[in-house]
Motif scaffolding. Structure first.
Motif, mmCIF file in Angstrom:
data_model
loop_
_atom_site.group_PDB
_atom_site.id
_atom_site.type_symbol
_atom_site.label_atom_id
_atom_site.label_comp_id
_atom_site.label_asym_id
_atom_site.label_seq_id
_atom_site.Cartn_x
_atom_site.Cartn_y
_atom_site.Cartn_z
ATOM 1 N N GLU A 97 -6.773 132.761 16.091
ATOM 2 C CA GLU A 97 -6.109 133.816 16.822
ATOM 3 C C GLU A 97 -5.860 135.327 15.954
ATOM 4 O O GLU A 97 -5.031 135.345 15.119
ATOM 5 C CB GLU A 97 -5.388 133.256 18.322
ATOM 6 C CG GLU A 97 -5.666 132.344 19.057
ATOM 7 C CD GLU A 97 -4.713 132.214 19.837
ATOM 8 O OE1 GLU A 97 -4.786 132.062 21.029
ATOM 9 O OE2 GLU A 97 -2.896 130.965 19.389
ATOM 10 N N ASP A 130 -1.136 135.614 27.375
ATOM 11 C CA ASP A 130 -1.447 136.892 26.366
ATOM 12 C C ASP A 130 -0.973 138.014 26.033
ATOM 13 O O ASP A 130 -1.539 138.800 25.218
ATOM 14 C CB ASP A 130 -2.925 136.740 26.262
ATOM 15 C CG ASP A 130 -3.453 137.358 27.535
ATOM 16 O OD1 ASP A 130 -2.332 137.867 28.707
ATOM 17 O OD2 ASP A 130 -4.880 137.376 27.745
ATOM 18 N N ARG A 155 -4.955 137.240 20.914
ATOM 19 C CA ARG A 155 -7.165 137.985 21.263
ATOM 20 C C ARG A 155 -7.400 136.032 20.229
ATOM 21 O O ARG A 155 -6.952 136.180 19.562
ATOM 22 C CB ARG A 155 -7.819 138.824 21.162
ATOM 23 C CG ARG A 155 -7.344 140.153 22.228
ATOM 24 C CD ARG A 155 -7.862 139.381 23.448
ATOM 25 N NE ARG A 155 -7.761 140.403 23.799
ATOM 26 C CZ ARG A 155 -6.604 140.525 25.304
ATOM 27 N NH1 ARG A 155 -6.147 139.208 25.530
ATOM 28 N NH2 ARG A 155 -6.597 141.466 25.782
ATOM 29 N N LYS A 156 -8.249 135.231 21.098
ATOM 30 C CA LYS A 156 -9.725 134.802 20.234
ATOM 31 C C LYS A 156 -10.239 135.642 19.209
ATOM 32 O O LYS A 156 -10.908 136.397 19.876
ATOM 33 C CB LYS A 156 -10.326 134.064 20.937
ATOM 34 C CG LYS A 156 -9.184 132.823 21.097
ATOM 35 C CD LYS A 156 -9.969 131.550 21.700
ATOM 36 C CE LYS A 156 -9.721 130.938 22.353
ATOM 37 N NZ LYS A 156 -8.361 129.397 21.247
ATOM 38 N N ALA A 158 -13.265 134.977 18.051
ATOM 39 C CA ALA A 158 -14.373 135.122 18.320
ATOM 40 C C ALA A 158 -15.314 136.046 19.413
ATOM 41 O O ALA A 158 -15.757 136.857 19.711
ATOM 42 C CB ALA A 158 -15.108 134.178 18.596
ATOM 43 N N ASP A 159 -13.841 136.618 20.052
ATOM 44 C CA ASP A 159 -13.782 137.578 20.934
ATOM 45 C C ASP A 159 -13.709 138.837 21.375
ATOM 46 O O ASP A 159 -14.401 139.525 21.970
ATOM 47 C CB ASP A 159 -12.547 137.250 22.513
ATOM 48 C CG ASP A 159 -13.067 135.396 23.114
ATOM 49 O OD1 ASP A 159 -14.022 134.804 23.104
ATOM 50 O OD2 ASP A 159 -11.925 135.310 23.689
ATOM 51 N N MET A 160 -13.957 139.179 19.631
ATOM 52 C CA MET A 160 -13.652 140.753 19.193
ATOM 53 C C MET A 160 -14.901 141.063 18.926
ATOM 54 O O MET A 160 -15.185 142.770 17.776
ATOM 55 C CB MET A 160 -12.938 140.784 18.003
ATOM 56 C CG MET A 160 -10.443 139.893 18.317
ATOM 57 S SD MET A 160 -10.294 140.998 19.598
ATOM 58 C CE MET A 160 -10.324 142.455 19.079
ATOM 59 N N GLY A 161 -15.947 140.157 18.974
ATOM 60 C CA GLY A 161 -17.083 140.712 18.832
ATOM 61 C C GLY A 161 -17.563 140.567 17.544
ATOM 62 O O GLY A 161 -16.681 139.459 16.715
#
Length: 165
Positions: A97, A130, A155-156, A158-161
């Motif tokens: 995160e 969050d 944010r994770k 991995a979720d940032m692209g």
């Protein structure tokens, strides 16, 4: 002292030294600005401190003829205080995160120079799962030097692209 947990007191006092601060922040030299957390109450407020030295690289080059602590660094110290308060109010960041500044408004009243000890006090404005909204001020010897309002999101990674690093 009062039993009200929103009031800073010896009964409810919590502090962190530099070594513990590093367990709450991923920042490292030269981007770790806080020297100490003087007090905090989860979900309510945090008081932190940084001491400005002429030996800090950013101060040495900003500006050589009249050293001034950069306002951008003071803003980052404010954000780092928020990151710590966000986590102690919810939970520590997982390894995957990140916290990101969603927005920050700032106003600067006086320059900060070598030898100044800056005390930053932040308070929780709103805390969601969050997202964290907070505001505060920075003072030197009880003289206001800056005021801030900001928000952070969790944010994770991995979720940032796609990660370029």
């Amino acid at each position: 002292m009062s039993d009200d947990p929103s009031r800073l007191s010896d009964d409810h006092s919590r502090s962190m030294g530099f070594t513990e601060i590093k367990t709450w922040l991923r920042h490292r030299h030269p981007m770790l600005y806080l020297d100490r957390v003087l007090d905090y109450v989860p979900g309510v407020r945090l008081v932190s401190r940084l001491t400005v030295s002429a030996q800090i690289d950013a101060v040495a080059g900003h500006f050589p003829e009249r050293a001034i602590y950069p306002a951008s660094h003071l803003s980052q110290a404010f954000a780092q205080s928020g990151i710590i308060l966000f986590q102690v109010s919810t939970s520590k960041l997982a390894d995957d995160e990140l916290t990101l500044v969603g927005a920050m408004n700032s106003r600067f009243f006086r320059i900060v120079t070598p030898g100044d000890t800056v005390t930053i006090t932040i308070t929780v404005d709103r805390l969601l799962d969050d997202a964290f909204f907070f505001s505060g001020r920075a003072v030197v010897d009880s003289t206001p030097v800056a005021a801030f309002r900001a928000n952070l999101v969790r944010r994770k990674a991995a979720d940032m692209g796609h990660q370029w690093w």
